[in-house]
Write an enzyme that holds these catalytic residues in place. Structure first.
Site, PDB file in Angstrom:
ATOM      1  N   VAL A 279      -9.670  39.290 147.603  1.00 42.32           N
ATOM      2  CA  VAL A 279      -9.820  38.172 146.594  1.00 42.32           C
ATOM      3  C   VAL A 279     -10.724  39.042 145.542  1.00 42.32           C
ATOM      4  O   VAL A 279     -10.543  38.830 144.241  1.00 42.32           O
ATOM      5  CB  VAL A 279     -10.462  36.895 146.884  1.00 42.32           C
ATOM      6  CG1 VAL A 279     -10.946  35.945 145.687  1.00 42.32           C
ATOM      7  CG2 VAL A 279      -9.376  36.119 147.820  1.00 42.32           C
ATOM      8  N   ALA A 280     -11.509  39.583 145.806  1.00 41.15           N
ATOM      9  CA  ALA A 280     -12.452  40.508 144.996  1.00 41.15           C
ATOM     10  C   ALA A 280     -11.775  41.449 144.335  1.00 41.15           C
ATOM     11  O   ALA A 280     -12.183  41.787 142.935  1.00 41.15           O
ATOM     12  CB  ALA A 280     -13.731  41.089 145.848  1.00 41.15           C
ATOM     13  N   ILE A 282      -8.987  40.983 142.942  1.00 40.18           N
ATOM     14  CA  ILE A 282      -8.009  40.421 141.853  1.00 40.18           C
ATOM     15  C   ILE A 282      -8.899  39.919 140.802  1.00 40.18           C
ATOM     16  O   ILE A 282      -9.677  38.981 141.003  1.00 40.18           O
ATOM     17  CB  ILE A 282      -7.200  39.236 142.454  1.00 40.18           C
ATOM     18  CG1 ILE A 282      -6.251  39.880 143.460  1.00 40.18           C
ATOM     19  CG2 ILE A 282      -6.269  38.644 141.430  1.00 40.18           C
ATOM     20  CD1 ILE A 282      -5.776  38.831 144.536  1.00 40.18           C
ATOM     21  N   GLU A 284      -9.510  37.189 138.696  1.00 37.94           N
ATOM     22  CA  GLU A 284      -8.868  35.954 138.419  1.00 37.94           C
ATOM     23  C   GLU A 284      -8.771  35.488 137.051  1.00 37.94           C
ATOM     24  O   GLU A 284      -7.981  34.688 136.504  1.00 37.94           O
ATOM     25  CB  GLU A 284      -9.942  34.988 139.193  1.00 37.94           C
ATOM     26  CG  GLU A 284      -9.687  34.786 140.804  1.00 37.94           C
ATOM     27  CD  GLU A 284     -10.712  36.116 141.474  1.00 37.94           C
ATOM     28  OE1 GLU A 284     -11.334  36.838 140.578  1.00 37.94           O
ATOM     29  OE2 GLU A 284     -10.710  36.057 142.417  1.00 37.94           O
ATOM     30  N   ASP A 326      14.369  44.401 105.204  1.00 39.61           N
ATOM     31  CA  ASP A 326      15.357  44.004 104.243  1.00 39.61           C
ATOM     32  C   ASP A 326      14.726  44.295 102.641  1.00 39.61           C
ATOM     33  O   ASP A 326      13.569  44.476 102.693  1.00 39.61           O
ATOM     34  CB  ASP A 326      15.386  42.507 104.218  1.00 39.61           C
ATOM     35  CG  ASP A 326      16.570  42.041 103.267  1.00 39.61           C
ATOM     36  OD1 ASP A 326      17.546  42.648 103.357  1.00 39.61           O
ATOM     37  OD2 ASP A 326      16.374  40.973 102.667  1.00 39.61           O
ATOM     38  N   ASN A 705     -16.857  36.896 139.067  1.00 38.35           N
ATOM     39  CA  ASN A 705     -15.685  37.008 138.682  1.00 38.35           C
ATOM     40  C   ASN A 705     -15.295  36.303 137.647  1.00 38.35           C
ATOM     41  O   ASN A 705     -14.582  36.405 136.340  1.00 38.35           O
ATOM     42  CB  ASN A 705     -14.549  36.945 139.585  1.00 38.35           C
ATOM     43  CG  ASN A 705     -14.294  38.223 140.583  1.00 38.35           C
ATOM     44  OD1 ASN A 705     -15.236  39.400 140.189  1.00 38.35           O
ATOM     45  ND2 ASN A 705     -13.539  38.367 141.659  1.00 38.35           N
TER      46      ASN A 705
END
Length: 869
Positions: A279-280, A282, A284, A326, A705
Site C-alpha cells: 500500500v505504501a 502506491i 493514493e 486552417d 501519503n
C-alpha cells in the site's frame, strides 16, 4: 454523378417536373423511403457512464484494491480516505467531460428550420425535415439551403460556402455548367449547392439530390461519429506508471512474504506487513492531484482566452510538435481588404493613395457608387468584395451614403456571371456618369480610351498589355483584381445596350483576405520552439501559398499540394511524403483527416485549428483540436478539445507554453510523490530485512501519503511558469516520465528520505530504550518533515531555491507550514495522539527531528551548486 449531368437529365432521373414539383402523395412516399432530412447522432453518454469511464483506469483499480485490503485489516478510516480520493478524481473528470461531445447536435442546429418548395405547382414553406429527394427548392438571398441540390436555374447566384471550402469569397453558381470530372473539390462544383450553406446574392432553383446523412454535411457528421477519442501522452504515461506500480506492489508482497518465511516469523502477521508495504508503494493521491493540477491549469488558460473542454488536453498542448492550421479566419482576418491600386500606370499600396488627385478620387468614387453593398454604423451587408471597396473609401473619408445623396443612381445593369460586370448610371451636376466595374479581361474589351494623369487618350493594345501586366503582378500575389471604367453622358435615356460601350479605363484595385498581424511572430516563436506550422485550406493553391509565404510557413510553391494530388496517393504512400509539404490547398474534409493522420503516423503530436464545418472531422482526428470562438461554427467548437475566445493564432502559442509548464509541474508532483513513497518502502523494507521492529504504523504511512504529501504536491503543480520552456523542442511523445535521469534522481532521494527516517527510528530506540512508540514517533515526524522540506528542492532541478526565489511559490510555503502545524497538533493533542499512537516529543527531540529532516533538502541544494554552478 449529378454534377456530370445536364439539369434536364437530372430531373428525368429523379422523375420530377420542374414546373409543378412533386405531388404531396409522392413526397410522402419518398419521405417514408429515404427517411427524414436530418442528421443522426450517437447516443449521448449518461452521467453514470461518464463516471464509470473515469474510474476505468489501472491506478484506480490499484487504489480500490488498497481500500479492500485496508478494510480486511480493519483499517476502516484508511479505506474511507482512499474511496474519497477516487470519488473526487472521478467527479472532476465528469464535470469537465459532460460539456463535451456536442458536435453532432451542433451540426443539427445548422440545418435550416424551413424550406421553400414547389409541390403540386404551388410554392409553399415546409419544415426542412420534410424535404425529400426530387423536391424543387426555391433559392433567394439570405436563405440557408435545406439539402444538397443540383441547380436547374440560376440568376447571378452566389452562395457562401466558406464553412465547407475555407474561401472568403462567395462561390458563383451556374446551373448551365456541366462538369465532366467527378473528382473535383466542393469549391469547384459550380452547378451544385449544399445543405446549410447561405445564399448571399441572386436567385435560383434546384432539385434535391441528397438529404440527411447522404449530404456533404452528413458525410462530415458520419466522419465525426466514427472518429474515436485519442488518449493523450499524459494518460498513456500514467496508465503505464499505474501498471508498473501495480506489478511492483505485488512483487513487494511476494518478496517480503518469502523473506519472512526464511526468518521464521508468523506468516499471517508478515502477510499483513507485506500488504501494508505494498500500500505504501502506491501514491493514493496521485490521480486526484494530477486532475486538480490540470483543472487549475484550465482556469489559468481561460484568463488567456483559451477554453479547454477536456483536462488532459492541457498537457497535450505541451507535447505538440505539428500545428495544422486552417487559413481563413485563423491565420487571416476573414475580411476581404484592398491592398493595392493601379492608377496612372503606377502600382501602389492602398496606404499610398492620394485622393487630392482627381484620377485616384474618380477610381474610388466609381468603385463605391457602382456597388450594392452597404456599410453603416459598423453594420455591413452584401458581397465581401464590394464591402472591401466601401472599406477602402471609408479609409479616406469617402462614404457611400454621402456619395449616393450627391450622385443618385439613375439606372443600372446588375452583375451577372456571364458578363462578370456591373454598371450603374449616376447623376452629376449637369451630366451623368456611367461606371462599370468587374473582371479585367471583359472590361478591356469594352474600353476604348484610358485616363492617364488627367488626360483621356486612346487605349491602344500596347497600353492594354501594360494594364494586363499590372493585373498579373497583383494576381501573382494572390490578389483578387477588379477594374473600373467610366464615361460621361448627357442623356439619361440612353439605351441599356449602349451603356457598356466605348468606355474610358480608370484603374484597378487588388484585394485579399490578409493575414493577422500578430500571427507572423507567433509562427516564428513556434519554429524556435521546435513546432512546425502547417497550413491546410480549401482555398486555391496560389492564394494559400501567398499567405503562407508572407507568414513564413513556406518559402517555395513546391511545398504546396492540392487535394486532387492527395487523392492520387494511397494512405501509406501519402504518409511517406507528407513531411515534405507545408501547405495543403483545395482540400476536402476527408483530405484534412488524411493529412492529420499522416503526420500522426510519424509519431508526431498534432494540433489542428479551424473554424468551419469542413474542419470538424480533422479537429476530432487530431491529438488536440482547436476551434475559433468568434468565427467558428458550432460544429467546429463541438468537435474541438479547446476553443480560442479571441480567434487569435497567438493564443495557441501561449496555450502551448502553458501546456509545457503544466507538464513540467505535473512531472515535479509525480516525482515528488514517488520519491516520498520510495522513502517509506526503503524504511519498512530494510527494517523487515534486518528483522527490526516496524518503524512506522499503517496509519502513519497513509496519513503521510494522503495529507502531508498531497498539499506540497499540489503546490508544485502550480509552481510559477518558466519562460524558457519555449526555447527547447517539444518532448518526444514516447519519452518516459523518468527520462533525463529522473529515475535515478527519484531513487537517490527515496533512499535519502528512507535513510533519515530509519536513522531517526534507530536513534529513538537508542535514546528511549524499550519505548517503541517513542522511536516510531520520531520516525513518523522525520518522514513527514523531510518530505515537506524536500519539496522545496523539487521546484527546479538545476537552480537552487535561492536562485529561483524563496517566496515565488507562496502556495508551497503555505502547504509546508500547514503540514508542520498538522503534525504538531497530532503530537500535542491527546485524542489525536491516541488515534495515531504517538508520544509527546521534548524540545531536544524536536531539534533532532528538524536537523535530520533537513538533510535531503541540503544534499539536493549542494548537488545543484556543485553540478550546475
Amino acid at each position: 454523378m449529378w454534377l456530370n449531368m445536364i439539369s434536364q437529365e437530372v430531373l428525368k432521373e429523379l422523375n420530377v417536373d420542374p414546373n409543378t414539383g412533386l405531388s404531396e402523395l409522392e413526397a410522402k412516399s419518398r419521405l417514408e423511403k429515404y427517411g427524414e432530412n436530418k442528421l443522426t447522432s450517437q447516443k449521448k453518454k449518461s452521467i453514470w457512464q461518464l463516471f464509470l469511464s473515469q474510474i476505468n483506469d489501472v491506478m484506480i483499480y490499484i487504489l480500490l484494491g488498497a481500500a479492500i485490503i485496508s478494510t480486511f485489516m480493519h483499517e476502516y478510516s484508511d479505506a474511507v480516505v482512499i474511496l474519497l480520493v477516487i470519488l473526487i478524481n472521478a467527479l472532476i473528470g465528469v464535470v469537465q467531460e459532460s460539456k463535451a461531445e456536442k458536435s453532432l447536435e451542433a451540426l443539427k442546429k445548422l440545418s435550416t428550420p424551413k424550406a421553400i418548395v414547389k409541390r403540386d405547382g404551388i410554392i409553399k414553406e415546409i419544415p426542412s425535415e420534410e424535404v425529400v429527394v426530387g423536391d424543387i427548392i426555391i433559392l433567394d438571398a439570405g436563405r440557408y439551403l435545406p439539402a444538397d441540390l443540383r441547380l436547374i436555374e440560376s440568376a447571378n447566384l452566389k452562395i457562401d460556402e466558406s464553412a465547407f471550402t475555407g474561401e472568403s469569397v462567395p462561390a458563383e453558381k451556374d446551373s448551365n455548367i456541366t462538369i465532366s470530372n467527378e473528382n473535383v473539390p466542393i469549391g469547384d462544383m459550380f452547378n451544385m449547392a449544399f445543405m446549410s450553406t447561405l445564399v448571399t446574392y441572386g436567385r435560383g432553383t434546384g432539385v434535391v439530390v441528397n438529404t440527411g446523412m447522404k449530404t456533404e454535411i452528413g458525410k462530415i457528421a458520419d466522419l465525426l461519429s466514427k472518429e474515436e477519442d485519442n488518449t493523450t501522452p499524459l494518460q498513456r504515461r500514467l496508465a503505464s506508471l499505474g501498471k508498473f506500480l501495480g506489478f511492483g506492489a505485488v512483487g513487494i508482497c511476494v518478496l517480503i512474504f518469502i523473506i519472512s518465511m526464511f526468518q521464521g516469523r508468523d506468516w499471517f502477521e508478515m502477510l499483513l506487513t507485506a500488504i501494508s508495504l505494498a500500500v505504501a508503494a502506491i501514491p493514493e493521491g496521485l490521480p486526484a492531484i494530477v486532475a486538480i493540477v490540470l483543472a487549475m491549469g484550465v482556469q489559468r488558460m481561460i484568463k488567456q482566452n483559451s477554453i479547454v473542454k477536456k483536462l488532459p488536453a492541457v498537457e497535450t498542448l505541451g507535447s505538440v510538435n505539428i500545428i495544422c492550421s486552417d487559413k481563413t479566419g485563423t491565420l487571416t482576418l476573414n475580411i476581404m481588404t484592398i491592398k493595392k491600386c493601379c492608377i496612372n500606370n503606377n502600382l501602389i499600396s492602398i496606404d499610398d493613395c492620394k485622393l487630392d488627385d482627381d484620377d485616384t478620387k474618380l477610381l474610388f468614387e466609381g468603385m463605391i457608387l457602382c456597388n450594392d453593398a452597404t456599410s453603416k454604423n459598423g453594420t455591413k451587408t452584401g458581397d465581401p468584395t464590394e464591402i472591401a471597396l466601401l472599406d477602402a473609401g471609408i479609409k479616406y473619408d469617402l462614404y457611400k451614403e454621402d456619395l449616393i445623396s450627391n450622385h443618385s443612381r439613375i439606372d443600372e445593369i446588375p452583375f451577372d456571371s456571364d458578363r462578370k460586370l456591373m454598371t450603374t448610371v449616376n447623376k452629376y451636376d449637369s451630366h451623368f456618369k456611367v461606371f462599370t466595374k468587374g473582371a479585367i479581361d471583359n472590361l478591356l474589351k469594352i474600353s476604348t480610351k484610358i485616363l492617364l494623369n488627367g488626360k483621356i487618350i486612346d487605349f491602344t493594345q500596347e497600353r492594354k498589355d501594360e494594364i494586363l501586366n499590372f493585373s498579373n503582378l497583383m494576381s501573382d500575389e494572390a490578389l483578387r483584381v477588379l477594374g473600373l471604367s467610366y464615361k460621361d453622358i448627357q442623356d439619361e435615356s440612353i439605351s441599356i445596350n449602349a451603356l457598356e460601350k466605348d468606355l474610358i479605363f480608370v484603374g484597378l484595385m487588388g484585394m485579399i483576405d490578409p493575414p493577422r498581424q500578430e500571427v507572423k511572430p507567433s509562427i516564428a516563436l513556434c519554429k524556435q520552439a521546435g513546432i512546425t506550422p502547417i497550413m491546410i485550406t480549401g482555398d486555391h493553391k496560389n492564394t494559400a501559398f501567398a499567405i503562407a509565404s508572407e507568414l513564413g510557413i513556406a518559402n517555395n510553391i513546391n511545398q504546396c499540394m492540392t487535394g486532387a494530388e492527395i487523392d492520387t496517393y494511397s494512405d501509406n504512400e501519402f504518409n511517406d511524403l507528407v513531411s515534405n509539404y507545408k501547405v495543403f490547398a483545395r482540400v476536402s474534409p476527408e483530405n484534412k483527416v488524411k493529412i492529420v493522420k499522416a503526420f500522426k503516423s510519424h509519431g508526431n503530436i498534432v494540433s489542428m485549428t479551424g473554424d468551419g464545418v469542413n474542419d470538424a472531422p480533422s479537429l476530432k482526428a487530431a491529438d488536440i483540436g482547436v476551434a475559433m470562438g468568434i468565427t467558428g461554427t458550432d460544429v467546429a467548437k463541438g468537435a474541438a478539445d479547446m476553443i480560442l475566445t479571441d480567434d487569435n493564432f497567438t493564443t495557441i502559442v501561449a496555450a502551448v507554453e502553458e501546456g509545457r509548464n503544466i507538464y513540467t509541474n505535473i512531472r515535479k508532483s509525480i516525482i515528488f510523490l514517488l520519491s516520498c513513497n520510495l522513502g517509506e518502502i526503503v524504511t519498512l523494507f530494510i527494517a523487515i530485512l534486518f528483522n527490526l521492529a516496524p518503524p512506522l504504523l499503517p496509519i502513519h504511512i497513509l496519513w503521510v501519503n494522503l495529507i502531508t504529501d498531497s498539499f506540497p504536491a499540489l503546490s508544485l503543480g502550480v509552481d510559477p511558469k518558466d519562460s524558457s520552456v519555449m526555447k527547447y523542442p517539444p518532448r518526444d511523445p514516447k519519452e518516459s516520465l523518468f527520462a533525463e535521469h529522473m529515475g535515478l534522481f527519484l531513487g537517490i532521494n527515496g533512499i535519502l528520505i528512507g535513510g533519515v527516517t530509519l536513522a531517526a527510528f534507530l536513534l529513538g530506540e537508542r535514546l528511549y530504550p524499550g519505548s517503541l512508540v517513542h522511536a516510531q514517533t520520531l520516525a513518523f515526524v522525520v518522514l513527514s518533515f523531510s518530505q515537506l522540506f524536500f519539496s522545496l528542492s523539487m521546484r527546479n532541478r538545476e537552480r537552487t531555491l535561492f536562485n529561483i526565489g524563496v517566496f515565488k511559490n507562496k502556495y508551497l510555503l503555505s502547504s509546508i507550514l500547514l503540514g508542520i502545524c498538522i503534525q504538531l497538533l497530532i503530537i500535542i493533542i491527546p485524542f489525536l495522539a491516541n488515534v495515531f499512537n504517538v508520544f509527546i516529543l521534548s524540545a531536544r527531540d524536536w531539534g533532532l527531528v528538524i536537523c535530520i529532516s533537513l538533510l535531503p533538502f541540503i544534499f539536493n541544494e549542494l548537488f545543484k551548486v556543485i553540478k550546475y554552478r
